[in-house]
Design a protein around this motif. Structure first.
Motif, PDB file in Angstrom:
ATOM      1  N   LEU A   1       0.830  -1.202   0.000  1.00  0.00           N
ATOM      2  CA  LEU A   1       0.000   0.000   0.000  1.00  0.00           C
ATOM      3  C   LEU A   1       0.864   1.253   0.000  1.00  0.00           C
ATOM      4  O   LEU A   1       0.561   2.217  -0.683  1.00  0.00           O
ATOM      5  N   CYS A   2       1.936   1.240   0.759  1.00  0.00           N
ATOM      6  CA  CYS A   2       2.824   2.395   0.791  1.00  0.00           C
ATOM      7  C   CYS A   2       3.458   2.639  -0.570  1.00  0.00           C
ATOM      8  O   CYS A   2       3.592   3.773  -1.014  1.00  0.00           O
ATOM      9  N   LEU A   3       3.860   1.573  -1.239  1.00  0.00           N
ATOM     10  CA  LEU A   3       4.452   1.727  -2.566  1.00  0.00           C
ATOM     11  C   LEU A   3       3.412   2.169  -3.589  1.00  0.00           C
ATOM     12  O   LEU A   3       3.684   2.979  -4.460  1.00  0.00           O
ATOM     13  N   THR A   4       2.202   1.667  -3.468  1.00  0.00           N
ATOM     14  CA  THR A   4       1.161   1.980  -4.435  1.00  0.00           C
ATOM     15  C   THR A   4       0.671   3.412  -4.294  1.00  0.00           C
ATOM     16  O   THR A   4       0.534   4.127  -5.266  1.00  0.00           O
ATOM     17  N   PHE A   5       0.409   3.838  -3.072  1.00  0.00           N
ATOM     18  CA  PHE A   5      -0.188   5.147  -2.865  1.00  0.00           C
ATOM     19  C   PHE A   5       0.821   6.211  -2.490  1.00  0.00           C
ATOM     20  O   PHE A   5       0.537   7.389  -2.594  1.00  0.00           O
ATOM     21  N   GLY A   6       1.993   5.822  -2.073  1.00  0.00           N
ATOM     22  CA  GLY A   6       3.019   6.797  -1.732  1.00  0.00           C
ATOM     23  C   GLY A   6       2.621   7.612  -0.518  1.00  0.00           C
ATOM     24  O   GLY A   6       1.550   7.490   0.020  1.00  0.00           O
ATOM     25  N   GLY A   7       3.505   8.491  -0.134  1.00  0.00           N
ATOM     26  CA  GLY A   7       3.220   9.385   0.976  1.00  0.00           C
ATOM     27  C   GLY A   7       3.403  10.814   0.528  1.00  0.00           C
ATOM     28  O   GLY A   7       3.967  11.089  -0.510  1.00  0.00           O
ATOM     29  N   THR A   8       2.928  11.737   1.328  1.00  0.00           N
ATOM     30  CA  THR A   8       3.084  13.135   0.965  1.00  0.00           C
ATOM     31  C   THR A   8       4.395  13.706   1.480  1.00  0.00           C
ATOM     32  O   THR A   8       4.806  14.755   1.070  1.00  0.00           O
ATOM     33  N   THR A   9       5.047  13.005   2.388  1.00  0.00           N
ATOM     34  CA  THR A   9       6.306  13.495   2.917  1.00  0.00           C
ATOM     35  C   THR A   9       7.445  12.974   2.056  1.00  0.00           C
ATOM     36  O   THR A   9       7.587  11.785   1.843  1.00  0.00           O
ATOM     37  N   ALA A  10       8.243  13.890   1.553  1.00  0.00           N
ATOM     38  CA  ALA A  10       9.348  13.511   0.681  1.00  0.00           C
ATOM     39  C   ALA A  10      10.580  13.190   1.506  1.00  0.00           C
ATOM     40  O   ALA A  10      10.872  13.860   2.483  1.00  0.00           O
ATOM     41  N   ALA A  11      11.275  12.164   1.117  1.00  0.00           N
ATOM     42  CA  ALA A  11      12.569  11.882   1.725  1.00  0.00           C
ATOM     43  C   ALA A  11      13.556  12.937   1.234  1.00  0.00           C
ATOM     44  O   ALA A  11      13.405  13.483   0.146  1.00  0.00           O
ATOM     45  N   ALA A  12      14.564  13.214   2.040  1.00  0.00           N
ATOM     46  CA  ALA A  12      15.519  14.251   1.668  1.00  0.00           C
ATOM     47  C   ALA A  12      16.150  13.982   0.308  1.00  0.00           C
ATOM     48  O   ALA A  12      16.400  14.901  -0.456  1.00  0.00           O
ATOM     49  N   SER A  13      16.371  12.716  -0.021  1.00  0.00           N
ATOM     50  CA  SER A  13      17.009  12.398  -1.302  1.00  0.00           C
ATOM     51  C   SER A  13      16.087  12.684  -2.482  1.00  0.00           C
ATOM     52  O   SER A  13      16.546  12.797  -3.610  1.00  0.00           O
ATOM     53  N   ASP A  14      14.768  12.798  -2.252  1.00  0.00           N
ATOM     54  CA  ASP A  14      13.810  13.088  -3.315  1.00  0.00           C
ATOM     55  C   ASP A  14      13.725  14.573  -3.629  1.00  0.00           C
ATOM     56  O   ASP A  14      13.147  14.958  -4.640  1.00  0.00           O
ATOM     57  N   LEU A  15      14.222  15.415  -2.740  1.00  0.00           N
ATOM     58  CA  LEU A  15      14.081  16.850  -2.907  1.00  0.00           C
ATOM     59  C   LEU A  15      14.985  17.368  -4.020  1.00  0.00           C
ATOM     60  O   LEU A  15      16.113  16.907  -4.183  1.00  0.00           O
ATOM     61  N   MET A  16      14.477  18.334  -4.763  1.00  0.00           N
ATOM     62  CA  MET A  16      15.260  18.932  -5.840  1.00  0.00           C
ATOM     63  C   MET A  16      16.314  19.871  -5.251  1.00  0.00           C
ATOM     64  O   MET A  16      16.043  20.594  -4.289  1.00  0.00           O
ATOM     65  N   THR A  17      17.474  19.878  -5.862  1.00  0.00           N
ATOM     66  CA  THR A  17      18.492  20.861  -5.499  1.00  0.00           C
ATOM     67  C   THR A  17      18.133  22.187  -6.174  1.00  0.00           C
ATOM     68  O   THR A  17      17.280  22.231  -7.086  1.00  0.00           O
ATOM     69  N   ALA A  18      18.792  23.245  -5.775  1.00  0.00           N
ATOM     70  CA  ALA A  18      18.554  24.553  -6.393  1.00  0.00           C
ATOM     71  C   ALA A  18      18.861  24.507  -7.882  1.00  0.00           C
ATOM     72  O   ALA A  18      18.111  25.066  -8.695  1.00  0.00           O
ATOM     73  N   ASP A  19      19.932  23.831  -8.271  1.00  0.00           N
ATOM     74  CA  ASP A  19      20.286  23.731  -9.694  1.00  0.00           C
ATOM     75  C   ASP A  19      19.236  22.946 -10.476  1.00  0.00           C
ATOM     76  O   ASP A  19      18.877  23.322 -11.589  1.00  0.00           O
TER      77      ASP A  19
END
Length: 132
Positions: free
Chosen positions: A8-26
């Motif tokens: 279920l977690c993989l299918t629906f995902g969560g709204t909280t992003a892991a730090a590695s998912d965050l975009m860098t400024a560039d």
């Protein structure tokens, strides 16, 4: 049920992003520069932002009034300063297959925006007192 939780977690995902998912400024700059993004929140139009060179932006709540500003990175956040707001508005951005997801970090429980549309045309900012 316990075995279904990872699925279920993989299918629906969560709204909280892991730090590695965050975009860098560039990454954020490369994805947004010279484009106008329209954002939604909970199924409703929220606003639009035009991203210009040198980290300059124009924001509107889609009410015909626009605010000039700029953005800068602060750690893993992208913060925006607008001409009529002295407090920075800081967000974390992640890119999904459906577009950007922006989480308002000044109050993470409040606002999450998502990309509805991306255009190459500038915003239409006539201002409040235009016309006859």
């Amino acid at each position: 049920m316990r075995n279904l939780m990872p699925i279920l977690c993989l299918t629906f995902g969560g709204t909280t992003a892991a730090a590695s998912d965050l975009m860098t400024a560039d990454e954020f700059d490369a994805y947004t520069r010279d484009k106008t993004f329209y954002y939604g929140n909970q199924g409703q139009p929220y606003g639009a932002e035009e991203y210009l060179n040198n980290r300059r932006v124009i924001w509107t709540f889609l009410d015909g009034q626009c605010e000039m500003g700029h953005w800068y990175d602060q750690g893993e956040q992208i913060c925006f300063l607008y001409e009529n707001k002295p407090e920075p508005q800081c967000w974390s951005f992640r890119r999904t297959q459906d577009g950007l997801i922006a989480q308002f970090e000044n109050d993470p429980g409040q606002t999450e925006l998502y990309e509805v549309e991306k255009r190459h045309e500038p915003l239409d900012c006539p201002g409040p007192d235009v016309g006859a």
